[in-house]
Each structure stands twice: as structure tokens, then as C-alpha cells.
Enzyme design. Structure first.
Site, PDB file in Angstrom:
ATOM      1  N   ILE A 100       0.845  -1.192   0.000  1.00 54.65           N
ATOM      2  CA  ILE A 100       0.000   0.000   0.000  1.00 54.65           C
ATOM      3  C   ILE A 100       0.882   1.244   0.000  1.00 54.65           C
ATOM      4  O   ILE A 100       1.865   1.319   0.724  1.00 54.65           O
ATOM      5  CB  ILE A 100      -0.975  -0.010   1.206  1.00 54.65           C
ATOM      6  CG1 ILE A 100      -1.929   1.198   1.161  1.00 54.65           C
ATOM      7  CG2 ILE A 100      -0.247  -0.121   2.526  1.00 54.65           C
ATOM      8  CD1 ILE A 100      -3.088   1.109   2.148  1.00 54.65           C
ATOM      9  N   CYS A 101       0.548   2.173  -0.863  1.00 58.57           N
ATOM     10  CA  CYS A 101       1.222   3.479  -0.936  1.00 58.57           C
ATOM     11  C   CYS A 101       2.667   3.339  -1.453  1.00 58.57           C
ATOM     12  O   CYS A 101       2.897   2.793  -2.518  1.00 58.57           O
ATOM     13  CB  CYS A 101       1.144   4.180   0.416  1.00 58.57           C
ATOM     14  SG  CYS A 101       1.470   5.961   0.366  1.00 58.57           S
TER      15      CYS A 101
END
Length: 191
Positions: A100-101
Site C-alpha cells: 500500500i502506498c
């Protein structure tokens, strides 16, 4: 019991994997263990201190169910060579990897998104940081994408990210998972 390994490092965005790791640990099938680059205590962005359970070279791939890469500038800015063979081994063993990210940059930089549909904080975000990358044509402008054992999400999609992880690990049946998701995203909806 299978293990979901969570990478921990200084500056980890602790809110991004929070829902996923809570639900994984609540299940009776899985446990979450932390993996550090070394045994040093790390401090998250939220100020939480974590002593890693294991280091990269202590992963037991035989009991691994998932490798979770939470957000943080380290994976966005550094090529982090020691992590490459670890992710490569998870993928070779067909064990899911979730990012994520910032870690989506790491995955793109090292060719792990070459054949999987994926997302990030924007296609331009990836290209500004690493240029064109193999698999850029498979980019989807969605909060979270799960494809071929690779789960990716943008930094504000922690609920969608958790949903995709829970689905990949088959923690809840589809109806329960939908209800779980609606509880966090649409609590005002009536049955």
C-alpha cells in the site's frame, strides 16, 4: 497456523495496514509476525515502537501466507536491495504480496508489477519517481487492486486494501466480507 509477515521499519505508516492485520490476527487461521531489516526497534509515523519478531533472513516460507509491505518513505525512496530476493521468493512460491502506498514504487522499480494489474497513488506518481516501468500498461486507477497474488493500494485506501487481503486469504465468506466492508465504508446504509 499460517503466518502473515508484516515488514516494519522506521517511518512505517502504521494506519495503512491496521485493519488488515487486526482481522488477520482475529482469524483462527493466521497470525501476524513482524519482519525487520535488522533486530533494532523501529518507530512508526504514529510514534509506536516495534521490536521485530524476525529479520528478513529468518522468514519461514513454509508457513508464510502473505508478505505485507506497509507505506512509508523508505520503500518509496530507497531501492532497498536486501528486500528484492525476499519478495522474489514470495512470488516464486506463489505466496501473495500486498503493498500500500510507497511500496508500490518498490514493486514497480524491481519488476514485480510487470504481469499483474495494479494501482498506486497515481500512475504519474510512479512515473515521476521511477520513470516508465515494465507493466505500466497494467495500471488501474482504482483504490485497491488484487491480481495474480499481488495486492496494491493507494495510501488512502486502507479499507479496500484490507478487504482485498481478507479476500485473498479467504478469511471471510463473500457476504460477510461485504458486510465487513460496508461497516467501515458505508455505515449509514440500512439492510
Amino acid at each position: 497456523m499460517k503466518t502473515a509477515y508484516l515488514l516494519v521499519f522506521d517511518g512505517l505508516s502504521d494506519w495503512e495496514p491496521g485493519l488488515a492485520i487486526a482481522e488477520i490476527n482475529k482469524s483462527k487461521k493466521y497470525q501476524v509476525k513482524t519482519i525487520g531489516l535488522n533486530q533494532n526497534t523501529v518507530t512508526t509515523v504514529g510514534g509506536v515502537s516495534i521490536v521485530p519478531d524476525y529479520t528478513l533472513d529468518e522468514i519461514n516460507y513454509g508457513d508464510a501466507a502473505l508478505f505485507l509491505l506497509p507505506g512509508g518513505e523508505l520503500l518509496e525512496k530507497s531501492p532497498l536491495p536486501p528486500l528484492v530476493p525476499v519478495v522474489r521468493r514470495f512470488r516464486k512460491l506463489e505466496i501473495p504480496v500486498a503493498a500500500i502506498c510507497g511500496p508500490t514504487v518498490f514493486l514497480a522499480r524491481h519488476g514485480f508489477l510487470e504481469t499483474a494489474q495494479h494501482t498506486s497513488n497515481g500512475k504519474k506518481y510512479l512515473q515521476d519517481l521511477i520513470g516508465d516501468y515494465p507493466g505500466s500498461d497494467l495500471y488501474l486507477n482504482q483504490p485497491s487492486v488484487s491480481d495474480k497474488g499481488v495486492i496494491t493500494a493507494n495510501g488512502i485506501a486502507s479499507v479496500e486494501f484490507a478487504r482485498d487481503i481478507l479476500s485473498e486469504l479467504d478469511i471471510y465468506d463473500p457476504e460477510t466480507l461485504k458486510n465487513w466492508y460496508d461497516f467501515f465504508k458505508n455505515p449509514w446504509l440500512e439492510d
